[in-house]
Design an enzyme around this catalytic site. Structure first.
Site, PDB file in Angstrom:
ATOM      1  N   HIS B 229       0.899  -1.328   0.012  1.00  0.00           N
ATOM      2  CA  HIS B 229       0.052  -0.126   0.069  1.00  0.00           C
ATOM      3  C   HIS B 229       1.083   1.315  -0.160  1.00  0.00           C
ATOM      4  O   HIS B 229       0.503   1.986  -0.658  1.00  0.00           O
ATOM      5  CB  HIS B 229      -1.052   0.182   1.113  1.00  0.00           C
ATOM      6  CG  HIS B 229      -1.906   1.276   0.578  1.00  0.00           C
ATOM      7  ND1 HIS B 229      -2.715   1.192  -0.330  1.00  0.00           N
ATOM      8  CD2 HIS B 229      -2.155   2.477   1.288  1.00  0.00           C
ATOM      9  CE1 HIS B 229      -3.533   2.132  -0.272  1.00  0.00           C
ATOM     10  NE2 HIS B 229      -3.055   3.297   0.501  1.00  0.00           N
ATOM     11  N   TYR B 233       1.855   5.366  -2.331  1.00  0.00           N
ATOM     12  CA  TYR B 233       2.091   6.708  -1.842  1.00  0.00           C
ATOM     13  C   TYR B 233       3.459   7.207  -2.589  1.00  0.00           C
ATOM     14  O   TYR B 233       3.764   8.457  -2.726  1.00  0.00           O
ATOM     15  CB  TYR B 233       1.832   6.941  -0.375  1.00  0.00           C
ATOM     16  CG  TYR B 233       0.197   6.770  -0.152  1.00  0.00           C
ATOM     17  CD1 TYR B 233      -0.462   7.724  -0.611  1.00  0.00           C
ATOM     18  CD2 TYR B 233       0.038   5.637   0.552  1.00  0.00           C
ATOM     19  CE1 TYR B 233      -1.857   7.455  -0.301  1.00  0.00           C
ATOM     20  CE2 TYR B 233      -1.352   5.458   0.809  1.00  0.00           C
ATOM     21  CZ  TYR B 233      -2.172   6.458   0.365  1.00  0.00           C
ATOM     22  OH  TYR B 233      -3.473   6.251   0.760  1.00  0.00           O
ATOM     23  N   HIS B 380     -10.050   1.293 -10.960  1.00  0.00           N
ATOM     24  CA  HIS B 380      -9.500   2.488  -9.769  1.00  0.00           C
ATOM     25  C   HIS B 380      -7.914   2.625 -10.012  1.00  0.00           C
ATOM     26  O   HIS B 380      -7.785   3.977  -9.879  1.00  0.00           O
ATOM     27  CB  HIS B 380      -9.679   1.765  -8.399  1.00  0.00           C
ATOM     28  CG  HIS B 380      -9.017   2.577  -7.134  1.00  0.00           C
ATOM     29  ND1 HIS B 380      -9.400   3.820  -6.869  1.00  0.00           N
ATOM     30  CD2 HIS B 380      -8.057   2.321  -6.514  1.00  0.00           C
ATOM     31  CE1 HIS B 380      -8.594   4.179  -5.940  1.00  0.00           C
ATOM     32  NE2 HIS B 380      -7.933   3.281  -5.607  1.00  0.00           N
ATOM     33  N   PHE B 381      -7.224   1.734 -10.212  1.00  0.00           N
ATOM     34  CA  PHE B 381      -5.649   2.300 -10.179  1.00  0.00           C
ATOM     35  C   PHE B 381      -5.183   2.509 -11.469  1.00  0.00           C
ATOM     36  O   PHE B 381      -4.033   3.097 -11.615  1.00  0.00           O
ATOM     37  CB  PHE B 381      -4.908   0.983  -9.381  1.00  0.00           C
ATOM     38  CG  PHE B 381      -4.755  -0.263 -10.316  1.00  0.00           C
ATOM     39  CD1 PHE B 381      -4.190  -0.416 -11.123  1.00  0.00           C
ATOM     40  CD2 PHE B 381      -5.141  -1.532  -9.312  1.00  0.00           C
ATOM     41  CE1 PHE B 381      -3.970  -1.629 -12.050  1.00  0.00           C
ATOM     42  CE2 PHE B 381      -5.009  -2.701 -10.084  1.00  0.00           C
ATOM     43  CZ  PHE B 381      -4.545  -2.610 -11.269  1.00  0.00           C
ATOM     44  N   HIS B 382      -6.166   2.454 -12.358  1.00  0.00           N
ATOM     45  CA  HIS B 382      -5.828   3.126 -13.888  1.00  0.00           C
ATOM     46  C   HIS B 382      -6.134   4.544 -13.549  1.00  0.00           C
ATOM     47  O   HIS B 382      -5.539   5.168 -14.607  1.00  0.00           O
ATOM     48  CB  HIS B 382      -6.359   2.319 -14.923  1.00  0.00           C
ATOM     49  CG  HIS B 382      -5.739   1.278 -15.453  1.00  0.00           C
ATOM     50  ND1 HIS B 382      -5.792   0.031 -14.985  1.00  0.00           N
ATOM     51  CD2 HIS B 382      -4.654   1.112 -16.376  1.00  0.00           C
ATOM     52  CE1 HIS B 382      -4.862  -0.879 -15.408  1.00  0.00           C
ATOM     53  NE2 HIS B 382      -4.271  -0.198 -16.364  1.00  0.00           N
ATOM     54  N   ARG B 443     -10.681  -9.496 -12.124  1.00  0.00           N
ATOM     55  CA  ARG B 443      -9.533  -8.706 -12.630  1.00  0.00           C
ATOM     56  C   ARG B 443      -8.453 -10.023 -12.867  1.00  0.00           C
ATOM     57  O   ARG B 443      -8.908 -11.305 -12.436  1.00  0.00           O
ATOM     58  CB  ARG B 443      -8.731  -8.072 -11.409  1.00  0.00           C
ATOM     59  CG  ARG B 443      -8.322  -8.761 -10.424  1.00  0.00           C
ATOM     60  CD  ARG B 443      -7.850  -7.758  -9.208  1.00  0.00           C
ATOM     61  NE  ARG B 443      -6.559  -6.939  -9.392  1.00  0.00           N
ATOM     62  CZ  ARG B 443      -5.786  -6.484  -8.679  1.00  0.00           C
ATOM     63  NH1 ARG B 443      -6.014  -6.513  -7.603  1.00  0.00           N
ATOM     64  NH2 ARG B 443      -4.464  -5.840  -8.915  1.00  0.00           N
ATOM     65  N   ARG B 444      -7.196  -9.438 -13.468  1.00  0.00           N
ATOM     66  CA  ARG B 444      -6.260 -10.578 -13.724  1.00  0.00           C
ATOM     67  C   ARG B 444      -6.705 -11.909 -14.448  1.00  0.00           C
ATOM     68  O   ARG B 444      -6.343 -12.925 -13.853  1.00  0.00           O
ATOM     69  CB  ARG B 444      -5.599 -10.994 -12.111  1.00  0.00           C
ATOM     70  CG  ARG B 444      -4.920  -9.829 -11.723  1.00  0.00           C
ATOM     71  CD  ARG B 444      -4.350 -10.097 -10.342  1.00  0.00           C
ATOM     72  NE  ARG B 444      -3.441  -9.269 -10.139  1.00  0.00           N
ATOM     73  CZ  ARG B 444      -2.302  -9.359  -9.069  1.00  0.00           C
ATOM     74  NH1 ARG B 444      -2.586 -10.441  -8.213  1.00  0.00           N
ATOM     75  NH2 ARG B 444      -1.552  -8.686  -8.899  1.00  0.00           N
TER      76      ARG B 444
END
Lengths: 63, 602, 271
Positions: B229, B233, B380-382, B443-444
């Protein structure tokens, strides 16, 4: 022109999700109808912004 | 005569340039694999075996999430420290050494990944970016990751050395904001990487070398997320730095508040790590209480991001008003929308707001049931690393390139179209990914088309969502091609003397308004460590107590096709029984614990 | 520190938002009872699942009137049992573990979703209302054939649901002119009693036996088949045993004296 380009880009998320929002009120759009609607809206936007008589279109202020 | 970074620090500019080019190289390959996957998954165009999809996915994840982002970060941070302290690095050979170590590490990790494409080399690491045991990659993969991380540690040492040397000469001055951001982020990184270092050095590497027989899958997974995680950041902090110290400058104004920027980075330092368990909300073997603690920590992490949103928008408004903008919203028109650097960063920031909303859903412990490991997460993470970070990096590259090459950017209009296309492409792709995730599409996976599982779309169809994803992917690829065209063509330009000077934005409310305690790095480090101890001691102890330090006996699962056959045979044969039946004496004493009730959402 | 008024307001609004989020999640846990997959269950030895009391036989088990427990094993690249059958209006507790690598057990389009980690047992209780077929996917990458790992949960109408196990012991071959015995074992794994029939159809003749079982009981029904029944044009005689909607089929080969041609696909079957 820069601002106009960004505004046009901004219509994309709006029209992508318009189908979902309209389905809540019972209006079901097909993909083609959404695309057509978006095209009309973008065309209207461009005409509004680039109309020669128009006083102070976005493009004149953009840096 | 220009006063670019190259003019000020010619030797350091070469390091930054090398770091950026390494980063772009990873972006190019990772991006290529991105479109390959998009078309494969959506069944638009498949030219490879589905088993190879996971090799492509591993390379895409590692190259973009680790290599692209972190190489860019070390470049930006080196620029930030040297520029804001106004001094070169202490020892240039040391600087090149950590850069070299990072390159070697990347190459070592990449070799087994790419060897996964061919059967002629008995080597593979199709374990994805998360390398969860008992999936096992080639030792070279783990070793490469270690070297890469050690390289970043030494980079951190370099930045701290610069700061200490500067402090000796300027004992009473406040740490300049960019350096402050670099130092807090680096401390956060040191704490975070302890998790992955422990996972690899104590368990995964010895296990892949055959030194230990087994690992505890839940333990290595938890250690991964201890790092997994905060690493987000680590990508995000250079982005935030750009939004704080560069975006106000490009808007034509000043940073709204230097003290608040410091508060934000301190909050990230102390809250980034004790949240990793929120990736494990659905893991058996971790008590609900620990998950609840991770959830509250995560929610409080929203605070620095919300503060950032305020400061960034306020700084932009200030810039716009300096440029003659007026009115409640009229000032928006006065912003330099024609500048690809500004427009790209502003669009990235906007996308990040959308990402924040899907992130809040992910963070909602029990809401997470619906979206965990679905395509929603990929959407989300794209938006976060794929847009907030990547688009900011690309946009700011258009400012950095002249600074580090001494050459004018090849084409600003192409750059403007590039950043806008990224926004449009990502809108299509990420929106459809989120929607598909809500239907339960995982996903994946190479082929989310099942025989016995159907995904029901409330509006439209899965086919339409796939088409939207493929369209988005194609637009993103075009955007990437334009980006590389610009970077390469700029390289062929001649030197220019008309370039803007190196520098960053001043603050309306400067460091003199910030309480001194904010610069007390020792204090914040201590608090960060205490919070990590609070959040992780008991979960880790409990996991070790339950499953053992080296786990129950697990079946090692090297990821290559050949090795599957013997494993399947072994399972059939049932010859896996072992002597130590003590631990398996589960005397039927099922704990009468609470019953988890999850209603099926219809 | 010099904080602008607007910024102070924003800060307060942000804190309210955050506390609000935490409150909604807490309400979901406490008020709605959506508990997290936790550490309630004892660990297991992944390599010794075959001998494990819970997972030795992946199955559906009734524990109360409308309460069931399901023991699921996830492995590359399938789920056992598959399909999982449970009745409508039931409360089902899934216990899921993995035999090899990390998997997931996820009912597509619902919030029934858990990681499955070797050595650990995921427990989650789910309420099923109406009959429905749910697809189950593994949503954690588990190897090169990950995309083929799927299963189903069938929620069936109450009157179509049972936990009856039928196994038939019939000879592969009999000598011509001799009678054959077919043993049918019926086990009722439900808590309630079961009244039904066992039916044997062989050589065009049908015999029926009543079966009455208490919850959890098993019984054996024996059919004796006359030599005349086995006289057919063909030397292979087909049989079928039916108990409710469970059916077992097989063939008995009648061997004439001096004919050494044995039967090939004969009869001991087990559901």
């Amino acid at each position: 022109m820069g601002a106009l380009l960004v505004v046009v880009a901004f219509t994309v998320p709006l029209f992508v999700e318009l189908r979902t929002v309209l389905s809540w009120v019972g209006v079901e759009l097909t993909v083609l109808e959404s695309v057509a609607l978006a095209a009309v809206a973008i065309a209207a936007l461009l005409v509004w912004a680039l109309w020669p008589e128009s006083d102070g279109p976005d493009s004149s202020n953009a840096g | 005569m220009s006063n670019t970074y190259l003019d000020q620090f010619p030797a350091e500019a070469k390091v930054v340039r090398a770091a950026f080019y390494s980063s772009f190289f990873a972006l190019a390959i990772g991006g290529l694999f991105g479109i390959v996957q998009t078309l494969h998954r959506t069944d638009v165009y498949r030219f490879m075996d589905s088993a190879d999809y996971y090799t492509v996915l591993t390379a895409h994840g590692v190259l973009l999430a680790i290599t692209f982002t972190i190489f860019f970060l070390v470049g930006v941070f080196t620029w930030a420290v040297t520029t804001s302290l106004d001094r070169g690095v202490e020892n240039l050979r040391f600087t090149w050494a950590w850069y070299g170590l990072m390159v070697i590490g990347t190459a070592m990790a990449a070799i087994p990944i790419f060897a996964g494409f061919t059967d002629s080399i008995d080597m593979s690491a199709s374990v994805l970016f998360t390398f969860y045991a008992p999936l096992q990659g080639h030792p070279l993969f783990y070793l490469g990751l270690v070297l890469f991380v050690v390289g970043t540690w030494l980079a951190g040492v370099d930045w701290f050395r610069s700061w200490r040397a500067w402090k000796a000469e300027h004992p009473d001055e406040r740490i300049p904001l960019p350096t402050f951001m670099v130092l807090t982020t680096t401390i956060m990184w040191y704490i975070a990487t302890l998790g992955v270092a422990a996972a690899i050095l104590l368990f995964l590497l010895p296990w892949s070398l055959g030194l230990i027989e087994s690992v505890n899958p839940l333990l290595t997974r938890t250690l991964f997320w201890f790092f997994g995680h905060p690493v987000v950041y680590f990508w995000l902090m250079p982005t935030y730095m750009m939004w704080y110290v560069m975006l106000p400058k490009f808007s034509g104004g000043k940073l709204f508040s230097d003290p608040l920027a410091r508060v934000v980075f301190v909050l990230f330092l102390i809250l980034s790590v004790p949240t990793g368990i929120h990736h494990q909300y659905l893991d058996p073997g971790i008590a609900e209480g620990f998950k609840f603690i991770a959830m509250t920590n995560t929610m409080f992490l929203l605070l620095p991001s919300l503060l950032t949103a305020f400061t960034v928008v306020a700084s932009m408004e200030h810039g716009a008003r300096q440029r003659g903008g007026t009115g409640y919203f009229g000032w928006l028109k006065a912003l330099p929308w024609r500048d690809p650097v500004f427009t790209g960063m502003a669009l990235a920031g906007l996308m990040f707001a959308a990402a924040g909303f899907s992130g809040m859903v992910n963070a909602g412990m029990n809401i997470n049931y619906l979206v965990h490991n679905t395509f929603w997460v990929v959407g989300h993470f794209h938006l976060t690393v794929g847009t907030a970070v990547a688009l900011t990096f690309m946009a700011v590259t258009y400012w950095f390139l002249p600074q580090i090459t001494g050459k004018a950017l090849w084409s600003r209009p192409v750059a403007l179209v590039q950043v806008v296309l990224w926004f449009v492409g990502m809108t299509f792709m990420s929106n459809a990914m989120h929607r598909a995730g809500l239907l339960g599409v995982p996903r994946r996976t190479a082929e989310p088309q099942y025989e016995g599982v159907t995904f029901e779309a409330a509006v439209g169809s899965v086919g339409e969502l796939n088409a939207q994803i493929a369209l988005g992917g194609v637009i993103l690829t075009i955007s990437l091609v334009l980006f590389f065209a610009n970077v390469i063509a700029t390289g062929f330009n001649g030197r220019s003397d008309e370039l803007p000077s190196n520098g960053y934005a001043d603050a309306l409310s400067g460091p003199e308004d910030a309480p001194l305690v904010l610069d007390n790095l020792k204090l914040w480090t201590a608090i960060a460590i205490v919070l990590v101890i609070f959040a992780y001691t008991f979960p880790l102890l409990s996991i070790v107590q339950r499953g053992g330090l080296f786990g129950p006996e697990v079946i090692t699962f090297p990821v290559s096709l050949e090795s599957l056959a013997p494993i399947a045979a072994a399972l059939e044969y049932g010859g896996l029984a072992t002597v130590d039946g003590v631990a398996s004496a589960v005397t039927g004493a099922l704990e009468p614990g609470r019953i988890a009730i999850a209603e099926v959402v219809r | 520190m010099n904080v602008h008024t607007y910024e102070k307001l924003w800060l307060i609004a942000a804190m309210v938002l955050i506390v609000g989020f935490i409150a909604t999640i807490t309400y979901g846990s406490v008020g709605l009872g959506i508990a997290m997959v936790g550490d309630q269950q004892e660990t297991v030895e992944p390599t010794e699942l075959a001998d494990d009391e819970r997972f030795g036989e992946p199955r559906v088990e009734q524990i109360g009137d409308d309460e069931y427990e399901v023991y699921v094993v996830a492995q590359t690249f399938s789920f056992q049992p598959d399909p999982i059958e449970v009745p409508e209006n039931s409360q089902v507790t899934f216990h899921v573990t993995a035999r090899d690598v990390i998997h997931s057990f996820s009912l597509a389009g619902t919030n029934v979703n858990t990681m499955v980690i070797p050595g650990e047992v995921a427990e989650m209780t789910v309420e099923f209302d109406d009959p429905e077929v749910y697809g189950v996917v593994c949503n954690e990458y588990c190897g090169p054939d990950h995309h083929n790992m799927e299963g189903q949960v069938h929620v069936v109408p109450e009157d179509e649901f049972d936990l009856t196990e039928v196994s038939v012991d019939a000879p592969d071959e009999v000598d011509a002119g001799e009678s054959a015995t077919v043993d049918v074992t019926v086990e009722n794994r439900m808590l309630d009693g079961l009244e039904t029939t066992a039916e044997l159809e062989i050589g065009g003749e049908t015999s029926v036996e009543e079966v009455a079982l208490e919850g959890g009981e098993a019984t054996e029904v024996t059919f004796t088949v006359d030599p005349e029944t086995l006289e057919a044009d063909d030397s292979d005689v087909e049989w079928a045993v039916t108990v409710d909607d469970h059916e077992e089929r097989g063939t008995v080969t009648v061997i004439d004296a001096g004919d050494e041609d044995g039967g090939d696909d004969g009869g001991e079957t087990d559901e």
